[in-house]
Design a protein around this motif. Sequence first.
Motif, mmCIF file in Angstrom:
data_model
loop_
_atom_site.group_PDB
_atom_site.id
_atom_site.type_symbol
_atom_site.label_atom_id
_atom_site.label_comp_id
_atom_site.label_asym_id
_atom_site.label_seq_id
_atom_site.Cartn_x
_atom_site.Cartn_y
_atom_site.Cartn_z
ATOM 1 N N ASP A 39 0.837 -1.189 0.000
ATOM 2 C CA ASP A 39 0.000 0.000 0.000
ATOM 3 C C ASP A 39 0.880 1.249 0.000
ATOM 4 O OD1 ASP A 39 -1.881 1.961 0.318
ATOM 5 O OD2 ASP A 39 -2.849 1.068 2.066
ATOM 6 N N PRO A 40 0.736 2.152 -1.005
ATOM 7 C CA PRO A 40 1.591 3.343 -1.042
ATOM 8 C C PRO A 40 1.384 4.291 0.138
ATOM 9 C CG PRO A 40 -0.129 3.469 -2.715
ATOM 10 C CD PRO A 40 -0.180 2.092 -2.154
ATOM 11 N N LEU A 41 0.207 4.235 0.782
ATOM 12 C CA LEU A 41 -0.055 5.103 1.930
ATOM 13 C C LEU A 41 0.224 4.416 3.264
ATOM 14 C CD1 LEU A 41 -3.318 6.960 0.848
ATOM 15 C CD2 LEU A 41 -0.932 7.570 0.424
ATOM 16 N N ASP A 42 0.319 3.108 3.264
ATOM 17 C CA ASP A 42 0.614 2.348 4.480
ATOM 18 C C ASP A 42 1.588 1.234 4.117
ATOM 19 O OD1 ASP A 42 0.715 1.147 6.914
ATOM 20 O OD2 ASP A 42 -1.401 0.586 7.009
ATOM 21 N N PRO A 43 2.901 1.453 4.276
ATOM 22 C CA PRO A 43 3.891 0.445 3.843
ATOM 23 C C PRO A 43 3.842 -0.872 4.598
ATOM 24 C CG PRO A 43 4.910 2.606 4.188
ATOM 25 C CD PRO A 43 3.536 2.677 4.756
ATOM 26 N N GLN A 44 3.053 -0.964 5.653
ATOM 27 C CA GLN A 44 2.975 -2.214 6.414
ATOM 28 C C GLN A 44 1.901 -3.150 5.879
ATOM 29 O OE1 GLN A 44 5.212 -3.052 8.683
ATOM 30 N NE2 GLN A 44 6.211 -1.065 8.373
ATOM 31 N N TRP A 69 -3.460 -1.147 -5.886
ATOM 32 C CA TRP A 69 -4.040 -0.299 -4.847
ATOM 33 C C TRP A 69 -4.599 0.990 -5.449
ATOM 34 C CZ3 TRP A 69 -5.294 -1.490 -0.040
ATOM 35 C CH2 TRP A 69 -4.625 -2.515 0.625
ATOM 36 N N LEU A 70 -5.698 1.491 -4.864
ATOM 37 C CA LEU A 70 -6.309 2.748 -5.279
ATOM 38 C C LEU A 70 -6.397 3.741 -4.119
ATOM 39 C CD1 LEU A 70 -9.281 1.373 -7.417
ATOM 40 C CD2 LEU A 70 -7.052 2.116 -8.221
ATOM 41 N N THR A 71 -5.608 3.536 -3.082
ATOM 42 C CA THR A 71 -5.663 4.430 -1.918
ATOM 43 C C THR A 71 -5.246 5.866 -2.233
ATOM 44 O OG1 THR A 71 -3.486 3.520 -1.314
ATOM 45 C CG2 THR A 71 -5.425 2.621 -0.193
ATOM 46 N N VAL A 130 -6.195 7.578 -4.689
ATOM 47 C CA VAL A 130 -7.382 8.221 -5.257
ATOM 48 C C VAL A 130 -8.356 8.616 -4.153
ATOM 49 C CG1 VAL A 130 -9.282 7.960 -6.888
ATOM 50 C CG2 VAL A 130 -7.073 6.882 -7.358
ATOM 51 N N ALA A 131 -8.568 7.721 -3.209
ATOM 52 C CA ALA A 131 -9.505 7.955 -2.103
ATOM 53 C C ALA A 131 -8.822 7.541 -0.805
ATOM 54 C CB ALA A 131 -10.795 7.173 -2.314
ATOM 55 N N PRO A 132 -8.052 8.445 -0.174
ATOM 56 C CA PRO A 132 -7.345 8.059 1.064
ATOM 57 C C PRO A 132 -8.282 7.671 2.198
ATOM 58 C CG PRO A 132 -6.453 10.094 0.140
ATOM 59 C CD PRO A 132 -7.720 9.798 -0.605
ATOM 60 N N ALA A 133 -9.502 8.197 2.222
ATOM 61 C CA ALA A 133 -10.433 7.861 3.291
ATOM 62 C C ALA A 133 -10.937 6.428 3.191
ATOM 63 C CB ALA A 133 -11.621 8.827 3.291
ATOM 64 N N ARG A 134 -10.864 5.842 2.005
ATOM 65 C CA ARG A 134 -11.299 4.474 1.807
ATOM 66 C C ARG A 134 -10.078 3.589 1.562
ATOM 67 N NH1 ARG A 134 -16.567 4.699 -2.052
ATOM 68 N NH2 ARG A 134 -16.881 2.681 -1.060
ATOM 69 N N SER A 135 -10.310 2.298 1.503
ATOM 70 C CA SER A 135 -9.217 1.338 1.304
ATOM 71 C C SER A 135 -9.598 0.425 0.148
ATOM 72 C CB SER A 135 -8.976 0.538 2.582
ATOM 73 O OG SER A 135 -7.872 -0.333 2.422
ATOM 74 N N MET A 136 -9.469 0.950 -1.073
ATOM 75 C CA MET A 136 -9.938 0.243 -2.259
ATOM 76 C C MET A 136 -8.760 -0.270 -3.089
ATOM 77 S SD MET A 136 -13.175 2.529 -3.575
ATOM 78 C CE MET A 136 -12.122 3.909 -4.000
ATOM 79 N N ASP A 149 -0.075 -8.177 7.046
ATOM 80 C CA ASP A 149 0.536 -7.159 7.888
ATOM 81 C C ASP A 149 2.010 -7.509 8.060
ATOM 82 O OD1 ASP A 149 1.164 -5.155 9.599
ATOM 83 O OD2 ASP A 149 -0.286 -5.670 11.153
ATOM 84 N N LEU A 150 2.891 -6.664 7.527
ATOM 85 C CA LEU A 150 4.318 -6.937 7.608
ATOM 86 C C LEU A 150 4.845 -6.793 9.030
ATOM 87 C CD1 LEU A 150 5.528 -5.089 4.380
ATOM 88 C CD2 LEU A 150 5.186 -7.538 4.706
#
Length: 496
Positions: free
Chosen positions: A169-174, A220-222, A224-230, A189-190
């Motif tokens: 995930d580009p917004l959450d590397p874990q 990942w599409l995070t 585009v919509a950081p509030a969601r996890s798509m 989960d790393l």
Amino acid sequence: LGWLAAVSGVAGLAMRFLTGDDTGILKWVHLEAQKVEKVPGRRHGDAAEKLCWGGPPTDREKRYLVAYASGALEAREATSGQVVSTLGTAPDVRCLQAVGEDALAISADGTMRIVRGWCGEVCEELNCEAEAGNAPVEGTAETGDDTATSSASDGRIMLKGPVADAHVDPLDPQRLLFGGGENPAKLWDLASSKVTWTAKNMREDKLCLKVPLNISALRWLTPVAPARSMFFCGTTCGKLRLYDVKAQRRPLFELKLGYKSGQGTGGYTGAQDDIERPVKCSMLVNTRGGSTWSFYVGNNLGVLREYDIRKLETCTAAPVPPGRKKHLDFARRQIDFVRGYKGIMGSIRSIDAHASGDAIAAVGLGRFAFIFDPKKKKMTNKVYLKQKLCSVLFSSEAKIQKDESNEEDKEEEEGPAEDELQVGFSDDEAAEPQDDGVSVANAADGMAADEDSEGTNGDTGAVGDLDNGREGQVRRKKKRRVGGKAKIRKKPRSEL
């Protein structure tokens, strides 16, 4: 459009990208300089399947990482191409990414290897006892369980396979997303080394039959919509499924590529292609800046499609079960088809974009590297690289802005530049075919003019006779032409 040049020692030029082919050769392609630079050091017959930047977090493009088909991993200097370190993992690497100062590699059988400190300021040579492709896996997971054990010394973890694609995930590397085939998409989960979320399949269709997964690509599409996890899931039957981790475990909807818009055509006939083509690669690009994002999808027929996904931030689940036209119409309204890019030959295996979004590079089995400009909506360059290409990596170096006034002054001083070699052109195609009668008449006039200029004895009667006879031959030849084809005169039996 195209060009081809082979040189060595070219470095530091703006707007360039790196390609890897099925023979293990790495090449830098410099767009402004129109040069191709072969990287020294090659693994013969070992395809370079994955490329990624592997420098320190402050300067990612200081080094790049290469994953080969045999499972060999290399860290190379970006300027010289020198191999800094070599490691080994399981063959058929499906994911190669830099996570902080660590490197992550995942193979098709589910083997995940985390190399600590490989993307730090100093990349030291790591001596591994196991060779590439034959490395024993020290971590195992029970079938159907979401837990796994790993080796702290080697950094290997055995995920549930098969794995067709995986991304961090580009917004959450874990958070790691992986899946493939009939193995549903999962979140790993790393930090805790366990599966935190597992996707469910689509609901049964209108015939109460199970819908196969057939996962071939994930993205990942995070951003585009950081509030969601798509994230998007591409299949081998030419479909895109949208998942939202925070909403539900089943897909929100399923989009069939080419439904009512963006239909592909046959490579030879140009007719509409109704065959379900697998999704081979995908890319999320911020092409126009701001909140405008585009999603690119490539298949095995060379069809590259662009979709506008700005509506996904507020989209909901489809009210109609999959397999019905209303479901497809709902999905088509959520994801707008923008355009398809023409001119690609062969299966597309990898897509990458410039950091500014001004250039998109697509490579595949057609041996060409195609560069598109999303703003101009057309192909800007096409480079022939001789081998079947497997991967591409775009540099973030900015494009050089040329001054037209200085170029005109330079052309006036130095004169016209030499013609460059272009792909698809040859000297034999320079002359256009003409009508036979006209060409013969022109040849006759030229011969008559030459004889007039070369004659010195003043005898013009012979030349006139030759002209009259030649004109008669031309007239007779024109009369014998029927329907654009010369009529063959048959000899009478008496002459035979």
